[in-house]
Design a protein around this motif. Sequence first.
Motif, PDB file in Angstrom:
ATOM      1  N   GLY A 175      -0.352  86.352 -46.198  1.00 21.71           N
ATOM      2  CA  GLY A 175       0.710  85.386 -46.401  1.00 21.71           C
ATOM      3  C   GLY A 175       0.728  84.223 -45.428  1.00 21.71           C
ATOM      4  O   GLY A 175       1.766  83.586 -45.244  1.00 21.71           O
ATOM      5  N   GLU A 176      -0.396  83.889 -44.823  1.00 18.80           N
ATOM      6  CA  GLU A 176      -0.413  82.743 -43.902  1.00 18.80           C
ATOM      7  C   GLU A 176      -0.181  81.439 -44.639  1.00 18.80           C
ATOM      8  O   GLU A 176       0.550  80.553 -44.161  1.00 18.80           O
ATOM      9  CB  GLU A 176      -1.751  82.702 -43.155  1.00 18.80           C
ATOM     10  CG  GLU A 176      -1.798  81.733 -41.979  1.00 18.80           C
ATOM     11  CD  GLU A 176      -2.222  80.329 -42.359  1.00 18.80           C
ATOM     12  OE1 GLU A 176      -2.138  79.427 -41.497  1.00 18.80           O
ATOM     13  OE2 GLU A 176      -2.638  80.118 -43.521  1.00 18.80           O
ATOM     14  N   GLU A 177      -0.781  81.315 -45.813  1.00 22.85           N
ATOM     15  CA  GLU A 177      -0.702  80.047 -46.539  1.00 22.85           C
ATOM     16  C   GLU A 177       0.699  79.736 -47.047  1.00 22.85           C
ATOM     17  O   GLU A 177       1.019  78.577 -47.315  1.00 22.85           O
ATOM     18  CB  GLU A 177      -1.686  80.070 -47.719  1.00 22.85           C
ATOM     19  CG  GLU A 177      -3.157  80.175 -47.319  1.00 22.85           C
ATOM     20  CD  GLU A 177      -3.675  78.934 -46.628  1.00 22.85           C
ATOM     21  OE1 GLU A 177      -2.886  78.004 -46.387  1.00 22.85           O
ATOM     22  OE2 GLU A 177      -4.873  78.891 -46.322  1.00 22.85           O
ATOM     23  N   ILE A 178       1.532  80.719 -47.179  1.00 25.47           N
ATOM     24  CA  ILE A 178       2.887  80.485 -47.689  1.00 25.47           C
ATOM     25  C   ILE A 178       3.926  80.509 -46.577  1.00 25.47           C
ATOM     26  O   ILE A 178       5.122  80.590 -46.846  1.00 25.47           O
ATOM     27  CB  ILE A 178       3.248  81.505 -48.785  1.00 25.47           C
ATOM     28  CG1 ILE A 178       3.006  82.935 -48.306  1.00 25.47           C
ATOM     29  CG2 ILE A 178       2.468  81.225 -50.057  1.00 25.47           C
ATOM     30  CD1 ILE A 178       3.474  83.999 -49.271  1.00 25.47           C
ATOM     31  N   GLY A 179       3.462  80.430 -45.315  1.00 21.48           N
ATOM     32  CA  GLY A 179       4.437  80.332 -44.233  1.00 21.48           C
ATOM     33  C   GLY A 179       4.220  81.277 -43.075  1.00 21.48           C
ATOM     34  O   GLY A 179       5.198  81.663 -42.421  1.00 21.48           O
ATOM     35  N   LEU A 180       2.974  81.697 -42.803  1.00 20.99           N
ATOM     36  CA  LEU A 180       2.684  82.556 -41.645  1.00 20.99           C
ATOM     37  C   LEU A 180       3.438  83.883 -41.737  1.00 20.99           C
ATOM     38  O   LEU A 180       3.819  84.470 -40.716  1.00 20.99           O
ATOM     39  CB  LEU A 180       3.044  81.851 -40.329  1.00 20.99           C
ATOM     40  CG  LEU A 180       2.755  80.355 -40.219  1.00 20.99           C
ATOM     41  CD1 LEU A 180       3.149  79.834 -38.841  1.00 20.99           C
ATOM     42  CD2 LEU A 180       1.311  80.029 -40.520  1.00 20.99           C
ATOM     43  N   LEU A 181       3.647  84.355 -42.958  1.00 21.79           N
ATOM     44  CA  LEU A 181       4.536  85.501 -43.163  1.00 21.79           C
ATOM     45  C   LEU A 181       3.973  86.789 -42.589  1.00 21.79           C
ATOM     46  O   LEU A 181       4.711  87.597 -42.013  1.00 21.79           O
ATOM     47  CB  LEU A 181       4.826  85.683 -44.659  1.00 21.79           C
ATOM     48  CG  LEU A 181       5.394  84.483 -45.419  1.00 21.79           C
ATOM     49  CD1 LEU A 181       5.804  84.910 -46.822  1.00 21.79           C
ATOM     50  CD2 LEU A 181       6.562  83.868 -44.678  1.00 21.79           C
ATOM     51  N   GLY A 182       2.670  87.013 -42.756  1.00 21.43           N
ATOM     52  CA  GLY A 182       2.089  88.251 -42.258  1.00 21.43           C
ATOM     53  C   GLY A 182       2.143  88.348 -40.747  1.00 21.43           C
ATOM     54  O   GLY A 182       2.489  89.398 -40.186  1.00 21.43           O
ATOM     55  N   ALA A 183       1.807  87.271 -40.063  1.00 19.53           N
ATOM     56  CA  ALA A 183       1.849  87.274 -38.600  1.00 19.53           C
ATOM     57  C   ALA A 183       3.275  87.476 -38.107  1.00 19.53           C
ATOM     58  O   ALA A 183       3.516  88.211 -37.141  1.00 19.53           O
ATOM     59  CB  ALA A 183       1.268  85.969 -38.065  1.00 19.53           C
ATOM     60  N   GLU A 184       4.244  86.831 -38.776  1.00 23.33           N
ATOM     61  CA  GLU A 184       5.642  87.001 -38.376  1.00 23.33           C
ATOM     62  C   GLU A 184       6.094  88.437 -38.593  1.00 23.33           C
ATOM     63  O   GLU A 184       6.805  89.013 -37.750  1.00 23.33           O
ATOM     64  CB  GLU A 184       6.526  86.031 -39.176  1.00 23.33           C
ATOM     65  CG  GLU A 184       7.933  85.856 -38.629  1.00 23.33           C
ATOM     66  CD  GLU A 184       8.907  86.933 -39.086  1.00 23.33           C
ATOM     67  OE1 GLU A 184       9.973  87.077 -38.458  1.00 23.33           O
ATOM     68  OE2 GLU A 184       8.597  87.635 -40.080  1.00 23.33           O
ATOM     69  N   ALA A 185       5.686  89.044 -39.709  1.00 24.39           N
ATOM     70  CA  ALA A 185       6.065  90.434 -39.975  1.00 24.39           C
ATOM     71  C   ALA A 185       5.441  91.373 -38.949  1.00 24.39           C
ATOM     72  O   ALA A 185       6.071  92.352 -38.519  1.00 24.39           O
ATOM     73  CB  ALA A 185       5.632  90.817 -41.390  1.00 24.39           C
ATOM     74  N   PHE A 186       4.216  91.091 -38.545  1.00 26.43           N
ATOM     75  CA  PHE A 186       3.538  91.916 -37.538  1.00 26.43           C
ATOM     76  C   PHE A 186       4.315  91.895 -36.230  1.00 26.43           C
ATOM     77  O   PHE A 186       4.551  92.941 -35.605  1.00 26.43           O
ATOM     78  CB  PHE A 186       2.120  91.395 -37.329  1.00 26.43           C
ATOM     79  CG  PHE A 186       1.349  92.108 -36.254  1.00 26.43           C
ATOM     80  CD1 PHE A 186       0.750  93.327 -36.509  1.00 26.43           C
ATOM     81  CD2 PHE A 186       1.226  91.552 -34.989  1.00 26.43           C
ATOM     82  CE1 PHE A 186       0.043  93.996 -35.509  1.00 26.43           C
ATOM     83  CE2 PHE A 186       0.526  92.199 -33.985  1.00 26.43           C
ATOM     84  CZ  PHE A 186      -0.062  93.425 -34.249  1.00 26.43           C
ATOM     85  N   VAL A 187       4.740  90.720 -35.798  1.00 25.10           N
ATOM     86  CA  VAL A 187       5.476  90.599 -34.543  1.00 25.10           C
ATOM     87  C   VAL A 187       6.859  91.228 -34.661  1.00 25.10           C
ATOM     88  O   VAL A 187       7.320  91.947 -33.757  1.00 25.10           O
ATOM     89  CB  VAL A 187       5.573  89.114 -34.130  1.00 25.10           C
ATOM     90  CG1 VAL A 187       6.570  88.934 -32.982  1.00 25.10           C
ATOM     91  CG2 VAL A 187       4.210  88.580 -33.738  1.00 25.10           C
ATOM     92  N   THR A 188       7.538  90.971 -35.770  1.00 23.36           N
ATOM     93  CA  THR A 188       8.895  91.492 -35.954  1.00 23.36           C
ATOM     94  C   THR A 188       8.909  93.014 -35.993  1.00 23.36           C
ATOM     95  O   THR A 188       9.841  93.648 -35.475  1.00 23.36           O
ATOM     96  CB  THR A 188       9.502  90.928 -37.247  1.00 23.36           C
ATOM     97  OG1 THR A 188       9.563  89.499 -37.146  1.00 23.36           O
ATOM     98  CG2 THR A 188      10.896  91.466 -37.485  1.00 23.36           C
ATOM     99  N   ALA A 189       7.885  93.613 -36.582  1.00 28.26           N
ATOM    100  CA  ALA A 189       7.833  95.073 -36.673  1.00 28.26           C
ATOM    101  C   ALA A 189       7.669  95.719 -35.308  1.00 28.26           C
ATOM    102  O   ALA A 189       8.029  96.887 -35.110  1.00 28.26           O
ATOM    103  CB  ALA A 189       6.699  95.503 -37.609  1.00 28.26           C
ATOM    104  N   GLY A 190       7.126  94.980 -34.336  1.00 26.80           N
ATOM    105  CA  GLY A 190       6.931  95.532 -32.999  1.00 26.80           C
ATOM    106  C   GLY A 190       5.795  96.537 -32.960  1.00 26.80           C
ATOM    107  O   GLY A 190       4.997  96.667 -33.902  1.00 26.80           O
TER     108      GLY A 190
END
Length: 749
Positions: free
Chosen positions: A173-188
């Motif tokens: 989901g990087e192309e639609i808003g960096l979603l995967g990276a954000e989810a990775f960080v948020t999950a801890g």
Amino acid sequence: MRPGPRLSGFLAFTILLAVAIGTAWALQPHGHRPESAPREVFSAARALRVVEAIAARPHPVGTAEHDRVRDHLVAELRKLGLDTEIRSGVGTYPSVIQREVLGVGRVDNIVARIPGTASTGTVYLAAHYDSVPSGPGANDDGVGVATVLEAVRALRESGRTLHNDVVVLLTDGEEIGLLGAEAFVTAGGYDRAGVVINHEARGAGGPPLLWRVSHPDGPLIDAVAAAPHPNTDSLSTTLAGAGTGSNTDFAALEPGGLRVLDWAYTGRSAYYHNVFDDPAHVDPATVQQLGANTLALIGEFGDRDLAAGGGGDRAYFQLPFGMLVVLPVWVMAALAIVAVIATGWTIFQVRRSGETTLARVFGSAATALVTVPLAMAACYGLWEAVLVVRPEYRPLFVDPYRPQLYYAAALVLCAAVTVAWYALARRLFGATAAAVGALTGVVLAAALAAALAPAASQLLVIPAVAAALGVALTFVTPTPWRLPLLTVSLVPAAVFAGANIWPMLQAGIAGAPFVVAPVVVLLGAPILTTLTHAWPRRRTALIPLTGLVLTIALAAAGTAVDRFDEHHPQTIQLAYALDADRGAAQWISRTPPDRFTDPLVHPGPLDPALTTLWPTATANGPAPAERLTPPTAEILSDTTDSGNRTVRLRLTSRRGATSIGLYYDTPPTALRAAGRDLTPVPTKGFQFSAPPPQGLEVEITAPAGPLTLRVADHSWLLDCDLPPLRNRPADIFFRQDSTCVVLTSVRGL
């Protein structure tokens, strides 16, 4: 027989020009390792096999092809012996980047681990595996993914063990808003002592550049210096850190405390997000440089103490043949002072000898500095003139397919402006004042840069101090050796010009006025001093005039050469919006009408009901209302308590769209989607990518009273199979933001 001063000056100038060109050539990728290369080294040819497997077709999130690519990569990592898992979750556009409509979506990050022997931290090898719907994503980011896999394979084959853990992080989901990276960080649950080597592309070639890095960057840059192709400098990373319109997973990972090195290549950027961003348009030499760097950095970070603190920012710059010079920041300030002292000595000497006056020197220096904005304005005007002739360039993300003649035109124009200044300065102030004024102007600019941003000042400080010392030493050097000494002292200016101008041009011709023009003037003006005795005595105006004529000829040739065809298609941006409640539809474009969209849209204000989805639309027009099934919004519950109304909905796209959104005129007080709290609440709504097949559950809380909501599902424009688009020409392709949207009101509220 010794050459005369005129010929010697021309030879010196030619040598410096050759140094600049040679430096630019040396920093470009050349050659790659074949599949038969030793198994323990990185092979671009082997990496390309991965690119071919995952970039055969577009694979945006929410599609079957995306899932195929995900499963293929998981299988490949497990074949390499890595403990591999899919971490599913919901990601949002990073909160550090504010949006009126928030991007949200389901993501499947791929995480695979190689345990270290005595880990002090984790080396994350990051790339994103989703693509845009408009292209297969071979470069963006198939090459990044393939580089990670091939580097890990080479590491495993070498039998080398590392102290630190190595984790492959293939984000979604990087192309639609960096979603995967954000989810990775948020999950801890990740290692905050980790270092991320991120792989990106905004083109189809050129050298991979470390264009952004976490600060303080000292320990990271010390490791980068050991890479075989350390293509970076502290000016570029400082400017990128101050803000850029180009976002990568860096913007989601760094706020989570991770230290990130953002590598990307930008050459041949016409293929960025293009239908021809396919394996055939990947440059193996670029892949080889990127992969060789990655493998080396795994080794560097893999055996370092990643938990160790300390280390501030550095000043650093690249030289040809894999050399990265790293200096403490204070050195830049010290060198700037030395340059000022040496220049002051030179001014004193020429004034004492009666060759010129203080007023003439500073008058020449002032005009030299004024030439910088003049060159910027001329370069900007050149590209605007090209856009008038070729308005179809305006929707481009970066460059045309064949930008080289435009690059040459921009360089020649900047050089012509610089030469025009030199000719005028000689006429107004004299030859000596013009030469010393050129040096003084650069030294003053370098001193200002060192005072305001010392880590980013090396581009001016190093050439300035070398030139200032060289010129000062000519006063104590025998006459026959003065020109050779001057030429040697100007070699840093030529090297820095070659190392920076061409990569800056490859980043995009539209940016040339702001980055290339200042460098050409400030580094080119001192180089012109080698022509002090070689400058013609008459008709000097013909030199810049010739440059102007050549600029026009090169730009005209560029427009003639760069033509669209089925292998170099024109970029089109178009959207279709169907209001299912009214049975009315519109064509919408963010770009002015072109040869394809002209019959469909015309400039004018957009229906206010649609501005939330297309706030930057410039043209629109009526469209046939096709029979597209609208999304549904099922009310699961509707309660009021303590003055707050809470509504639970299930949003479903009955036509299988890849995303669905909820929009409102007044922001609610709380909002959740698929269990994810969307705080801070976006002001206009959200768009959720890859919604669950059974529907997306949303909970919205607002003050008690009426609630007006609209739901819309979004798909790739061509997936709607709209009649006007079926017989489109072969020499166009639709940009990634070309969508088909069906809107309807949420009833029963």
